[in-house]
Design an enzyme around this catalytic site. Sequence first.
Site, PDB file in Angstrom:
ATOM      1  CD  GLU A 231      -1.806  -2.348   1.610  1.00 19.27           C
ATOM      2  OE1 GLU A 231      -0.623  -2.614   1.949  1.00 19.27           O
ATOM      3  OE2 GLU A 231      -2.727  -3.181   1.662  1.00 19.27           O
TER       4      GLU A 231
ATOM      5  CG  PHE B 259     -10.064 -10.237  10.737  1.00 17.80           C
ATOM      6  CD1 PHE B 259      -8.803 -10.586  11.220  1.00 17.80           C
ATOM      7  CD2 PHE B 259     -10.268 -10.255   9.370  1.00 17.80           C
ATOM      8  CE1 PHE B 259      -7.775 -10.943  10.355  1.00 17.80           C
ATOM      9  CE2 PHE B 259      -9.248 -10.612   8.491  1.00 17.80           C
ATOM     10  CZ  PHE B 259      -8.002 -10.955   8.992  1.00 17.80           C
ATOM     11  CD  GLN B 260      -7.640  -7.756   7.392  1.00 19.62           C
ATOM     12  OE1 GLN B 260      -8.515  -7.543   6.566  1.00 19.62           O
ATOM     13  NE2 GLN B 260      -6.447  -8.231   7.063  1.00 19.62           N
TER      14      GLN B 260
ATOM     15  CE  LYS C  23     -16.957  -7.524   2.780  1.00 18.13           C
ATOM     16  NZ  LYS C  23     -16.218  -8.760   3.066  1.00 18.13           N
TER      17      LYS C  23
ATOM     18  CG  MET D 147      21.179  13.241   5.467  1.00 16.42           C
ATOM     19  SD  MET D 147      22.427  14.397   4.859  1.00 16.42           S
ATOM     20  CE  MET D 147      21.567  15.154   3.506  1.00 16.42           C
TER      21      MET D 147
HETATM   22  C1  LIG Z   1      11.179   6.246   6.510  1.00 13.88           C
HETATM   23  C2  LIG Z   1      12.411   6.952   6.974  1.00 13.88           C
HETATM   24  N1  LIG Z   1      13.157   6.388   7.940  1.00 13.88           N
HETATM   25  C3  LIG Z   1      14.286   7.012   8.356  1.00 13.88           C
HETATM   26  C4  LIG Z   1      14.671   8.206   7.839  1.00 13.88           C
HETATM   27  C5  LIG Z   1      15.909   8.930   8.352  1.00 13.88           C
HETATM   28  N2  LIG Z   1      16.909   9.072   7.274  1.00 13.88           N
HETATM   29  C6  LIG Z   1      17.044  10.218   6.568  1.00 13.88           C
HETATM   30  S1  LIG Z   1      18.206  10.110   5.390  1.00 13.88           S
HETATM   31  C7  LIG Z   1      18.565   8.537   5.821  1.00 13.88           C
HETATM   32  C8  LIG Z   1      19.626   7.768   5.088  1.00 13.88           C
HETATM   33  C9  LIG Z   1      19.254   7.466   3.691  1.00 13.88           C
HETATM   34  O1  LIG Z   1      20.164   6.539   3.147  1.00 13.88           O
HETATM   35  P1  LIG Z   1      20.103   6.168   1.639  1.00 13.88           P
HETATM   36  O2  LIG Z   1      18.719   5.841   1.243  1.00 13.88           O
HETATM   37  O3  LIG Z   1      21.114   5.106   1.366  1.00 13.88           O
HETATM   38  O4  LIG Z   1      20.477   7.513   0.901  1.00 13.88           O
HETATM   39  P2  LIG Z   1      21.833   8.385   0.991  1.00 13.88           P
HETATM   40  O5  LIG Z   1      21.675   9.356   2.109  1.00 13.88           O
HETATM   41  O6  LIG Z   1      22.959   7.434   1.214  1.00 13.88           O
HETATM   42  O7  LIG Z   1      21.898   9.066  -0.337  1.00 13.88           O
HETATM   43  C10 LIG Z   1      17.781   8.114   6.892  1.00 13.88           C
HETATM   44  C11 LIG Z   1      17.879   6.787   7.521  1.00 13.88           C
HETATM   45  C12 LIG Z   1      13.816   8.771   6.855  1.00 13.88           C
HETATM   46  N3  LIG Z   1      14.064   9.955   6.311  1.00 13.88           N
HETATM   47  N4  LIG Z   1      12.720   8.108   6.426  1.00 13.88           N
END
Ligand SMILES: Cc1ncc(C[n+]2csc(CCOP(=O)(O)OP(=O)(O)O)c2C)c(N)n1
Length: 560
Positions: free
Chosen positions: A50, A112-113, A162, A472
Amino acid sequence: METVTGSDLLIEALQKEGVEIIFGYPGGAVLPIYDALYKNPIRHILTRHEQGAIHAAEGYARISGKPGVVFGTSGPGATNLVTGIADAMMDSLPLVVFTGQVGQNVIGTDAFQEADVIGITMPITKHNYQVTKIEDLPRIVKEAFHIATTGRPGPVVVDIPKNISADPVVSIQDDEPINLPGYQPNVTPNLLQVQKLVEAINQAKRPLILTGAGILHARASDAFLEFVNQTKIPVVSTLLGLGAFPASHPLAFGMAGMHGSYAANMAICEADLLINIGARFDDRLTGSLAHFAKEAVVAHIDIDPAEIGKNVKTPIPIVSDARLALESLNKAEYTTHSFEDWVAHLKDYQEAFPYWETEGHGAITPQTLIKLIHEKTNGEAIVTTDVGQHQMWTAQYYGFNQPNKWVTSGGLGTMGFGFPAAIGAQLASPKDQVVAIVGDGGFQMTLQELAVIKEFNLPVKIVICNNQTLGMVRQWQESFYEKRYSESLIPVQPDFVKLAEAYGIKGFKVEDVTELSQQLETALRLSEPVLIDCRVRGEENVTPMVAPGKGLHQMEGVTP
Ligand SMILES: Cc1ncc(C[n+]2csc(CCOP(=O)(O)OP(=O)(O)O)c2C)c(N)n1
């Protein structure tokens, strides 16, 4: 008398709204709805999760300008949609999301659900409805589309028990006009306020415009270009506003904010008039509010009055659709015909402090990757991203010259967004080249949608900016946690090329900078989906940066 079901009424109402495509995933509580869809010409895209459906709907909405429509079942189906709903709310994307609910006779019994979709989505929707009477369905659908697409766009959830979707009813004709006395978004600017802004422009010595996504939502880039060409005011952009104004225009000074350009941030610090058009004053943009635009009188044009004055004191508020405000501003007389010294001063900043990168020594740097994607697509592709370093490099280096070609999760910062959003974007604009630039971390959150691009032969190109880390997060740990890389290195990865192949999709792995150009060109030429696993230098950081809590003038990493 003809009897139909609630589901028939729903599908009929969707047809009246001109819905051509629905993203979704079936389940028990929406079976009657899927049954009504079975022989209907509305196209349904079955994603594999989803979350994939809702991000695809966001990509579709972003590119087409039409509302994205989503179906999900009750309970886990609905909760899997929550992230995308919140994402659409933050980035003002129009969605109409239909969730199945357990029958009315068991609501509140932990059936359920069962999940309290209304309670869960209340704070992350523009509005939500639970249908309690079958007769209300056509009216609610009509209102839901109206609310999602007017004023500041946003997501609307319609939860359908439903029994309401399944029960027979005598066919209902709903010809009543929409009547929502409590919801009357104001879209036309107050002319006295517009005049106040014109006077402020005529008096300003160092005016600056900040462009936000509001210009893109209003499809007002042409009116904006006219305004800038007339007033000669320099322009900076938010992350989401990129493309509203051509990056190559001589008055464009790039993105402002945490990873913006030094020139853009200093322009905000030194401006005496800051005209925000369709942007939130988000903290990633402003840095420390105590230091933000200290010298400037602030004008803010926004369709949502709640945004004006929320974070920044705004002596010139203009509640309006961006296009209507710009059309009115374009009719005005401007006595100042250029701000040459001010623009030259900003040009000096731009030339002295461009974005910089470290030498790759044969390895592919992420910056080179993005610049090459720009070159090979003539800067004309629809580009979607996930969230992280690759997102910021794309924003910095792709150079968006055209409006409504940039799809990213700005407000919520949702990893896993980029790839499914690319699916929706490609469906919205089949002729455009669509490139999803994703991180190796984020891609793993929604990569099951590879099945969808295979099934529908969508020629989406997936470029994994693979630094083998949660880049990041790693960067922040390097800068602010003394290199304690807690859970940000991901040494075990799938073989992405084999994974693509497992879905019947072509995959390339590129490690050498000398091969990159050729491989990209080959992939982009193919009229089928392709995945490129691009190995980039893992230790590269996004620069420059305004550290959290700092002012824009305190940007670090401005020079190598
Ligand atoms: C759903 C979600 N979980 C955690 C984060 C925190 N977060 C921000 S950037 C990042 C790292 C992203 O790594 P990657 O996808 O390998 O991209 P890169 O920064 O290496 O380009 C994380 C864990 C987020 N933004 N979204």
